[in-house]
Design a protein around this motif. Structure first.
Motif, PDB file in Angstrom:
ATOM      1  N   VAL A  68     -14.896  -0.030  12.848  1.00 38.40           N
ATOM      2  CA  VAL A  68     -14.690   0.724  14.084  1.00 38.40           C
ATOM      3  C   VAL A  68     -14.217   2.126  13.711  1.00 38.40           C
ATOM      4  CG1 VAL A  68     -13.509   0.832  16.291  1.00 38.40           C
ATOM      5  CG2 VAL A  68     -14.098  -1.391  15.314  1.00 38.40           C
ATOM      6  N   THR A  69     -15.137   3.081  13.820  1.00 35.53           N
ATOM      7  CA  THR A  69     -14.843   4.436  13.360  1.00 35.53           C
ATOM      8  C   THR A  69     -14.544   5.351  14.527  1.00 35.53           C
ATOM      9  OG1 THR A  69     -16.484   4.037  11.637  1.00 35.53           O
ATOM     10  CG2 THR A  69     -15.709   6.298  11.879  1.00 35.53           C
ATOM     11  N   LEU A  70     -13.610   6.242  14.311  1.00 36.38           N
ATOM     12  CA  LEU A  70     -13.313   7.260  15.317  1.00 36.38           C
ATOM     13  C   LEU A  70     -13.462   8.630  14.661  1.00 36.38           C
ATOM     14  CD1 LEU A  70     -12.053   7.948  18.211  1.00 36.38           C
ATOM     15  CD2 LEU A  70      -9.890   8.125  16.983  1.00 36.38           C
ATOM     16  N   GLU A  71     -14.209   9.483  15.330  1.00 37.43           N
ATOM     17  CA  GLU A  71     -14.320  10.859  14.844  1.00 37.43           C
ATOM     18  C   GLU A  71     -13.073  11.611  15.254  1.00 37.43           C
ATOM     19  OE1 GLU A  71     -18.891  12.348  14.625  1.00 37.43           O
ATOM     20  OE2 GLU A  71     -17.602  13.412  16.052  1.00 37.43           O
ATOM     21  N   VAL A  72     -12.481  12.328  14.297  1.00 40.58           N
ATOM     22  CA  VAL A  72     -11.209  12.986  14.570  1.00 40.58           C
ATOM     23  C   VAL A  72     -11.312  14.463  14.232  1.00 40.58           C
ATOM     24  CG1 VAL A  72      -8.761  13.058  13.974  1.00 40.58           C
ATOM     25  CG2 VAL A  72      -9.984  10.874  13.958  1.00 40.58           C
ATOM     26  N   ASN A  73     -10.849  15.285  15.159  1.00 39.96           N
ATOM     27  CA  ASN A  73     -10.719  16.702  14.840  1.00 39.96           C
ATOM     28  C   ASN A  73      -9.324  16.907  14.277  1.00 39.96           C
ATOM     29  OD1 ASN A  73     -13.211  17.515  15.487  1.00 39.96           O
ATOM     30  ND2 ASN A  73     -12.646  18.608  17.366  1.00 39.96           N
ATOM     31  N   PRO A  74      -9.230  17.567  13.133  1.00 34.65           N
ATOM     32  CA  PRO A  74      -7.922  17.614  12.461  1.00 34.65           C
ATOM     33  C   PRO A  74      -6.928  18.584  13.100  1.00 34.65           C
ATOM     34  CG  PRO A  74      -9.570  18.781  11.161  1.00 34.65           C
ATOM     35  CD  PRO A  74     -10.275  18.263  12.354  1.00 34.65           C
ATOM     36  N   THR A  75      -6.708  18.460  14.392  1.00 30.36           N
ATOM     37  CA  THR A  75      -5.681  19.279  15.052  1.00 30.36           C
ATOM     38  C   THR A  75      -4.365  18.512  15.028  1.00 30.36           C
ATOM     39  OG1 THR A  75      -6.335  18.283  17.144  1.00 30.36           O
ATOM     40  CG2 THR A  75      -7.347  20.391  16.589  1.00 30.36           C
ATOM     41  N   PRO A  76      -3.237  19.189  15.181  1.00 28.67           N
ATOM     42  CA  PRO A  76      -1.949  18.472  15.152  1.00 28.67           C
ATOM     43  C   PRO A  76      -1.879  17.378  16.212  1.00 28.67           C
ATOM     44  CG  PRO A  76      -1.621  20.844  15.075  1.00 28.67           C
ATOM     45  CD  PRO A  76      -3.074  20.639  15.300  1.00 28.67           C
ATOM     46  N   VAL A  77      -2.466  17.649  17.390  1.00 23.43           N
ATOM     47  CA  VAL A  77      -2.426  16.652  18.469  1.00 23.43           C
ATOM     48  C   VAL A  77      -3.162  15.383  18.029  1.00 23.43           C
ATOM     49  CG1 VAL A  77      -2.955  16.243  20.899  1.00 23.43           C
ATOM     50  CG2 VAL A  77      -2.543  18.583  20.093  1.00 23.43           C
ATOM     51  N   GLY A  78      -4.366  15.591  17.469  1.00 29.71           N
ATOM     52  CA  GLY A  78      -5.186  14.465  17.030  1.00 29.71           C
ATOM     53  C   GLY A  78      -4.446  13.661  15.975  1.00 29.71           C
ATOM     54  N   SER A  79      -3.860  14.364  15.070  1.00 29.44           N
ATOM     55  CA  SER A  79      -3.177  13.718  13.959  1.00 29.44           C
ATOM     56  C   SER A  79      -2.037  12.813  14.435  1.00 29.44           C
ATOM     57  CB  SER A  79      -2.692  14.823  13.014  1.00 29.44           C
ATOM     58  OG  SER A  79      -1.581  14.436  12.310  1.00 29.44           O
ATOM     59  N   SER A  80      -1.314  13.291  15.469  1.00 27.96           N
ATOM     60  CA  SER A  80      -0.169  12.509  15.934  1.00 27.96           C
ATOM     61  C   SER A  80      -0.590  11.223  16.628  1.00 27.96           C
ATOM     62  CB  SER A  80       0.666  13.363  16.887  1.00 27.96           C
ATOM     63  OG  SER A  80      -0.104  13.630  18.049  1.00 27.96           O
ATOM     64  N   LYS A  81      -1.806  11.182  17.124  1.00 28.35           N
ATOM     65  CA  LYS A  81      -2.231   9.976  17.859  1.00 28.35           C
ATOM     66  C   LYS A  81      -2.916   8.929  16.979  1.00 28.35           C
ATOM     67  CE  LYS A  81      -4.546  11.886  21.393  1.00 28.35           C
ATOM     68  NZ  LYS A  81      -5.291  11.878  22.655  1.00 28.35           N
ATOM     69  N   LEU A  82      -3.114   9.280  15.690  1.00 30.37           N
ATOM     70  CA  LEU A  82      -3.885   8.386  14.816  1.00 30.37           C
ATOM     71  C   LEU A  82      -3.332   6.966  14.793  1.00 30.37           C
ATOM     72  CD1 LEU A  82      -4.829  10.582  11.711  1.00 30.37           C
ATOM     73  CD2 LEU A  82      -6.222  10.000  13.691  1.00 30.37           C
ATOM     74  N   GLU A  83      -2.036   6.888  14.760  1.00 31.28           N
ATOM     75  CA  GLU A  83      -1.425   5.567  14.673  1.00 31.28           C
ATOM     76  C   GLU A  83      -1.737   4.734  15.919  1.00 31.28           C
ATOM     77  OE1 GLU A  83       2.448   5.718  13.124  1.00 31.28           O
ATOM     78  OE2 GLU A  83       2.626   3.541  12.975  1.00 31.28           O
ATOM     79  N   ASP A  84      -1.691   5.419  17.079  1.00 27.26           N
ATOM     80  CA  ASP A  84      -2.000   4.712  18.331  1.00 27.26           C
ATOM     81  C   ASP A  84      -3.444   4.214  18.334  1.00 27.26           C
ATOM     82  OD1 ASP A  84       0.517   5.277  19.173  1.00 27.26           O
ATOM     83  OD2 ASP A  84      -0.066   7.128  20.221  1.00 27.26           O
ATOM     84  N   PHE A  85      -4.330   5.054  17.792  1.00 23.70           N
ATOM     85  CA  PHE A  85      -5.737   4.642  17.727  1.00 23.70           C
ATOM     86  C   PHE A  85      -5.893   3.425  16.832  1.00 23.70           C
ATOM     87  CE2 PHE A  85      -6.778   9.119  19.054  1.00 23.70           C
ATOM     88  CZ  PHE A  85      -7.437   8.765  20.223  1.00 23.70           C
ATOM     89  N   LEU A  86      -5.143   3.434  15.745  1.00 30.18           N
ATOM     90  CA  LEU A  86      -5.194   2.296  14.825  1.00 30.18           C
ATOM     91  C   LEU A  86      -4.840   1.018  15.573  1.00 30.18           C
ATOM     92  CD1 LEU A  86      -5.482   1.633  11.717  1.00 30.18           C
ATOM     93  CD2 LEU A  86      -2.999   1.619  11.693  1.00 30.18           C
ATOM     94  N   HIS A  87      -3.779   1.125  16.404  1.00 33.35           N
ATOM     95  CA  HIS A  87      -3.360  -0.056  17.153  1.00 33.35           C
ATOM     96  C   HIS A  87      -4.372  -0.437  18.210  1.00 33.35           C
ATOM     97  CE1 HIS A  87       0.202  -0.149  14.880  1.00 33.35           C
ATOM     98  NE2 HIS A  87       0.740   0.969  15.386  1.00 33.35           N
ATOM     99  N   ALA A  88      -5.116   0.558  18.690  1.00 31.72           N
ATOM    100  CA  ALA A  88      -6.134   0.269  19.710  1.00 31.72           C
ATOM    101  C   ALA A  88      -7.330  -0.471  19.114  1.00 31.72           C
ATOM    102  CB  ALA A  88      -6.598   1.570  20.363  1.00 31.72           C
ATOM    103  N   GLY A  89      -7.424  -0.526  17.786  1.00 27.23           N
ATOM    104  CA  GLY A  89      -8.517  -1.277  17.174  1.00 27.23           C
ATOM    105  C   GLY A  89      -9.375  -0.475  16.220  1.00 27.23           C
ATOM    106  N   VAL A  90      -9.123   0.833  16.096  1.00 31.99           N
ATOM    107  CA  VAL A  90      -9.896   1.652  15.181  1.00 31.99           C
ATOM    108  C   VAL A  90      -9.483   1.322  13.754  1.00 31.99           C
ATOM    109  CG1 VAL A  90     -10.285   4.033  14.405  1.00 31.99           C
ATOM    110  CG2 VAL A  90     -10.186   3.514  16.851  1.00 31.99           C
ATOM    111  N   ASN A  91     -10.445   1.176  12.840  1.00 29.14           N
ATOM    112  CA  ASN A  91     -10.062   0.882  11.465  1.00 29.14           C
ATOM    113  C   ASN A  91     -10.714   1.831  10.451  1.00 29.14           C
ATOM    114  OD1 ASN A  91     -12.673  -0.004  11.347  1.00 29.14           O
ATOM    115  ND2 ASN A  91     -12.153  -2.182  11.498  1.00 29.14           N
TER     116      ASN A  91
END
Lengths: 399, 722
Positions: A68-91
């Motif tokens: 389960v891939t998520l495309e991420v733009n490397p902005t500070p906002v995006g970076s801070s949410k990575l952990e939440d995405f991980l919990h949502a099921g992104v791997n």
């Protein structure tokens, strides 16, 4: 595919609904990979991602190992949410770093800087070790070979196991295109970008990244399963505005893979999904041997391993690659010059050949076309054929 | 006295200037009519038409109209009515016939001076005294109905008819009209022949001239003598016609008629006092021109008692009636039903219809010596009514009129449909156009790169351009025209070849037929005598370009304080492509240029091949002069280098003479050609693009393994855009 949207609740509802519709239509029993990409999906709420994944799991099997891939733009906002995405099921994270030169990032119209990019990569690697991909771009305005090599080295020292290598393409209508047209910016010439591509391939190889496709490199076997399905002409569903899919709509009793495009404009797409449960704008059925074979050929040759005879057999039970290609003098030329390889393993490009693939494809496509026409004529001579053919048809647009 | 056959008293001829403004020759006051810039100048001639019935009368009103898009045309309305008491006033409007004579433009680039011949013949009409109405009365009538006509669609159509002529402001086809002019109580029949002014059409002009007795030499008071003026003067001079110089546009701010008169005296040896200064636009002195015509020109000596003899000076093709030949009668008369013979082909025809051109066709039963008219006699092709040919009566064989020669093509160019599927449409368009223009030679040709097409021969460059433009505009055909070439000749030395060709001298139109040096005694190239008239500021520059073009100076004279006339002998090959444009641009448009045929001269010409990776490209083979081979070869290689896309291998583009390579360019190999990013959404787009490339590949021409797109050939072969 999750585009940016203001009314995320409506969007979520529609994404779920379309996912459900298409899953039912395809009657797929197991989903092996999910990719959230296109635009800036990392702006979406992690709960949206979770809900979509839940919908997928509810209507089809979604195994624990599914990518389960998520495309991420490397902005500070995006970076801070990575952990939440991980919990949502992104791997798996795919990070659009593009460049480590802040000036270039500005020219490219990106809203991050190299600092943010490096932080995001570090954070993503912490969360998903071995499952982070980084996008880099060459052929940028004002770039030279030496600086590109230096930059790539620098980047690789922080990268995880997957790298996607792209050349900047100037799209008509963009500001960059206009600037280059007016001569305000200059992009490296074709000869220079050819050297850049070549040196990047060598550097990546030295660092242990094996090229498995024209622009994809993996270390420790971290190949993207999802992308492989494009090149191997597998089935995939496209959900969301402007998404493309290829699947067999078994729900309608079809047996052929069909190319589908969803409505591009988000507003229209939302309305269509609300009205009809899907926003499919265009459907092109691909009868088993025609467009389908062409796509198998074109996509398959992008892979370093090319097309195996077994793989070809799945799509073309009647004619193998030798029958179609080996008698052509042009193919023989390509083989002799060492660009193309046709042997017991199958058909593939050589190291140099891969860089020239688009020059070889028209020749191969013509041979395939000639073979198909010939096959059809023979069939017609023999009498009517059993399988039904469909003309292209459009899904009518709602008022 | 009320004879039905006008007896000819006097013939005269005139050239009337038709210049940048619409004019009426005979009016004194142009009347502004419409805000659209329409000028109307009515002129009346009440005459009796020589017709079989003797009862119909004719009122001719001639006026000029200036259309908003600077189109110049004479519109003549002939109103036919029945004469009851004298002449009836304006009859019903429905019977108005209208037509145009495209006037010759003074603004045109190529034609600085036009010719309008007026063939004047006096007639018995003087006895009728039908001029019974006050002219002012007609004047008001005329205004009324011209105003109405000027706004109808039909009229617009008439004006738009020959787009080429309108856009270029030149006359391409000669136009003919018969008019009447009353002077000192006598009415004269004026036969007008409005001819093309450019020397490409000089043969046509010379035939028209031979149908006349005098010319008006029109010179622009502002620009002075131009190269074309000189050429046209000599045509008339050689025909021993009376020449009346007319200086037009004296109303212009910068007009300097005095200077122009001096130029005329110096160049043509005509005394200044013989020049007539006019303003066609304002009508100044126009009446005087006609009076001078009547006074100065000798009457023609044709007699209707002589055997019938007529000169064909133009021909047209009509889809319903066949060939319509315009003829001038030099003796006798011609009636409907007569059997006539053309001297050139010896074919016999029966006259189905004949009549006067006023200038639209006006059928009559007979044409008499001195008259100019048309004849339809069942000819199927314009080639049967060749310009310059003589027609005579079956029973009375006469000596053919001198000076006839079949049209000779000077410039050749290949013509191919843009898309081969348009071939048959283009063929029919070319056929239709050549039906009207027998001077175009057509030869079928095919090129591996451009497909099936033709090699067409033209009288000159303007002729070629006009033909192409008509093809594009009137038939909406999109064509590829290759750079023009000239016909070379070779004197053969090999006995075997001489036997094969049946003669020692052969003409080479297509480079593919170029015989090898070893079997040739000598090659000949066509030459032209060029006349350049320029302000002296540009002499240096012009002399240097002429020298570059292998030209030899023959003469140079000052025609006034700072205008120079230079004569150069040019190889035709050197001027066919871009000489005129170059001359114009380096002289800020002031220099004028014209040329005439000057025969053939021995030349060291050679065949140059173009090679791609050592393989010759047949369609690019050219014949060049030895001294120009290097520059021509280099230019060709450079154009090819730009036009052929890079491929997977390196391509050598070479120009070679025999086995010797004289120029080379290299197209480097691609090192990379692969789309970087190709995922879900990109696939459809990518496939579409590749399919398109694969389709394109089918249309490629292969030279060895080199793929050459059709565009590349088009870019290299076609004429450079100006």
């Amino acid at each position: 595919y999750i585009p940016r949207s203001d009314n995320q609740d409506v969007m979520l509802e529609c994404l779920q609904r379309e996912t459900e519709t298409l899953l039912k239509l395809s009657q797929v029993s197991r989903i092996t990979s999910v990719f959230f990409g296109g635009g800036t999906p990392s702006l979406a709420r992690p709960s949206t991602i979770a809900a979509v994944l839940e919908t997928v799991a509810r209507h089809a099997g979604l195994s624990e190992e599914a990518e389960v891939t998520l495309e991420v733009n490397p902005t500070p906002v995006g970076s801070s949410k990575l952990e939440d995405f991980l919990h949502a099921g992104v791997n798996r994270f795919s990070i659009g770093v593009q460049s480590l030169r802040d000036d270039d990032l500005k020219v490219l119209g990106r809203d991050h800087n190299s600092q943010h990019a490096l932080q995001t990569v570090v954070e993503a690697r912490r969360l998903c070790p071995g499952r982070v991909s980084v996008d880099v771009m060459f052929g940028r305005p004002g770039q030279c070979v030496a600086s590109w090599e230096l930059e790539l080295d620098e980047l690789l020292s922080v990268c995880d196991d997957h790298v996607s290598l792209y050349q900047l393409t100037l799209e008509r209508g963009t500001q960059l295109f206009r600037q280059v047209q007016k001569g305000q910016l200059s992009v490296p010439s074709d000869d220079i970008t050819a050297v850049m591509y070549d040196s990047a391939r060598r550097i990546l190889q030295k660092r242990g990244y094996l090229q498995y496709e024209v622009s994809n490199f993996a270390r420790n076997g971290a190949i993207s399963q999802h992308n492989m399905s494009y090149w191997k002409a597998s089935q995939y569903l496209g959900v969301g505005p402007g998404a493309h899919g290829r699947f067999v709509p078994r729900g309608e009793g079809d047996v052929c893979r069909e190319a589908r495009t969803q409505t591009l404009e988000p507003d229209v797409w939302l309305r269509e999904v609300q009205q009809r449960s899907h926003g499919t704008r265009r459907r092109i059925p691909s009868p088993t041997w025609d467009c389908e074979l062409e796509e198998v050929l074109v996509m398959g040759l992008r892979l370093i391993d090319g097309i195996t005879h077994q793989h070809w057999q799945l799509f073309s039970p009647r004619a193998d690659l030798y029958q179609i290609l080996s008698s052509s003098s042009e193919v023989q030329d390509l083989q002799q010059t060492g660009l193309l390889i046709l042997d017991d393993r199958g058909l593939r490009c050589s190291w140099q050949g891969l860089a020239l693939l688009d020059s070889m494809l028209p020749t191969l496509l013509l041979l395939l076309e000639a073979y198909i026409t010939q096959g059809l004529q023979e069939q017609q001579a023999r009498g009517p054929i059993g399988d039904q053919r469909h003309g292209g048809q459009r899904v009518s647009k709602p008022g | 006295m009320n004879s039905e056959e006008p007896t000819l008293l006097k013939h005269k001829f005139v050239f009337i200037p038709l210049t940048h403004r619409p004019i009426l020759l005979w009016t004194s006051k142009p009347v502004p009519l419409l805000t659209a810039g329409l000028y109307l100048a009515p002129f009346f001639l009440n005459t009796h038409l020589p017709s079989a019935h003797g009862s119909s009368s004719c009122l001719s009103i001639i006026m000029s109209i200036r259309s908003p898009h600077s189109c110049r045309a004479f519109i003549c309305h002939i109103v036919c009515g029945t004469r009851t008491n004298g002449l009836s006033p304006i009859p019903n409007f429905g019977s108005i016939a209208q037509f145009t004579i495209p006037a010759i433009s003074g603004l045109s680039i190529l034609t600085k001076c036009g010719l309008l011949c007026i063939f004047v013949s006096g007639s018995m009409l003087v006895h009728y005294h039908i001029h019974t109405h006050g002219s002012h009365k007609y004047s008001s009538h005329c205004l009324d109905f011209t105003g109405a006509i000027a706004t109808t669609d039909k009229n617009k159509q008439v004006l738009d008819k020959l787009q080429v002529e309108r856009e270029r402001g030149i006359t391409v086809k000669a136009q003919t009209a018969s008019l009447f002019y009353k002077y000192q109580g006598q009415t004269y029949l004026l036969n007008l022949i409005d001819t093309p002014g450019h020397v490409d059409f000089s043969y046509e002009v010379s035939r028209s001239i031979s149908a006349c007795q005098g010319v008006l030499l029109i010179v622009d008071a502002n620009q002075g003598i131009q190269a074309q003026t000189v050429a046209n003067f000599y045509l008339a001079f050689e025909a021993q016609l009376t020449i009346i110089p007319v200086i037009n546009k004296i109303d212009l701010k910068n007009a300097d008629p005095e200077r122009v008169e001096k130029q005329i005296e110096k160049v043509f040896d005509i005394p200044t006092e013989e020049c007539i200064r006019i303003s066609a636009k304002l009508g100044t002195n126009v009446e005087q021109v006609l009076q001078e015509v009547v006074k100065r020109l000798p009457p023609p000596t044709f007699k209707k008692e002589d055997p019938f003899k007529a000169l064909v000076f133009d021909s047209n093709f009509d889809h319903y009636r066949g060939v319509v030949a315009n003829i001038a009668l030099f003796g006798g008369y011609l009636s409907k039903g007569d059997r006539i013979i053309s001297a050139y082909l010896g074919k016999s025809y029966e006259v189905n219809e004949l009549g006067l051109l006023r200038p639209d066709e006006h059928p009559t039963d007979r044409l008499y010596a001195g008259q100019v008219g048309y004849v339809i006699a069942g000819m199927k092709e314009v080639k049967e009514a060749q310009i310059g040919d003589t027609l005579y009566h079956q029973k009375h064989l006469v000596e053919a009129l001198p000076g006839f020669k079949p049209a000779k093509a000077m410039v050749f160019a290949g013509m191919y449909p843009m898309d081969q599927s348009d071939y048959s449409a283009l063929r029919s368009a070319v056929e239709k156009l050549t039906l009207n223009d027998s001077s175009v030679t057509v030869q079928r040709d095919s090129s591996l790169a451009l497909g099936a097409g033709w090699r067409l021969g033209f009288l000159g460059l303007l002729h070629m351009e006009v033909f192409n433009q008509r093809l594009e505009q009137e038939y909406n055909a999109s064509v590829i025209v290759t750079a023009p070439t000239v016909p070379y000749k070779a004197i053969l030395s090999s006995a075997k070849l001489i036997k094969e060709h049946g003669k020692e001298e052969i003409t080479i139109v297509n480079p593919a037929q170029f015989p090898d040096r070893s079997v040739v005694k000598e090659y000949l190239e066509p030459m032209v005598m060029g006349t350049i008239i320029t302000p002296d500021d540009y002499i240096g520059k012009i002399m240097s370009i002429c020298l570059n073009r292998r030209a030899v100076q023959k003469n140079m004279v000052y025609i006034d304080d700072h205008r120079v006339m230079m004569k150069y002998l040019f190889p035709l090959n050197e001027i066919v492509v871009d000489f005129y444009d170059l001359l114009k641009s380096m002289s800020s448009g002031y220099a004028s240029f014209d040329y005439e045929d000057a025969g053939y001269q021995p030349a060291h010409v050679i065949k140059m091949d173009i090679l791609l990776n050592g393989k010759p490209v047949e369609e690019l083979t050219t014949i060049v002069h030895k001294d120009r081979a290097y520059s021509a070869g280099k230019a060709m290689c450079e154009r090819l280098q730009d036009a052929i896309p890079r491929q997977m291998f390196e391509i050598a583009v070479q120009a070679a003479i025999g086995s010797k390579v004289i120029a080379r360019e290299t197209i480097k190999a691609y090192k990379k050609n692969v789309l970087a990013k190709c995922y879900g959404g990109d696939i459809t787009r990518k496939m579409k693009l590749l399919k398109k490339q694969a389709e394109g590949k089918k249309k490629m021409r292969y030279i060895g393994t080199v793929q050459v797109p059709k565009d590349a050939f088009i870019n290299v072969l076609k004429r450079k855009d100006k």
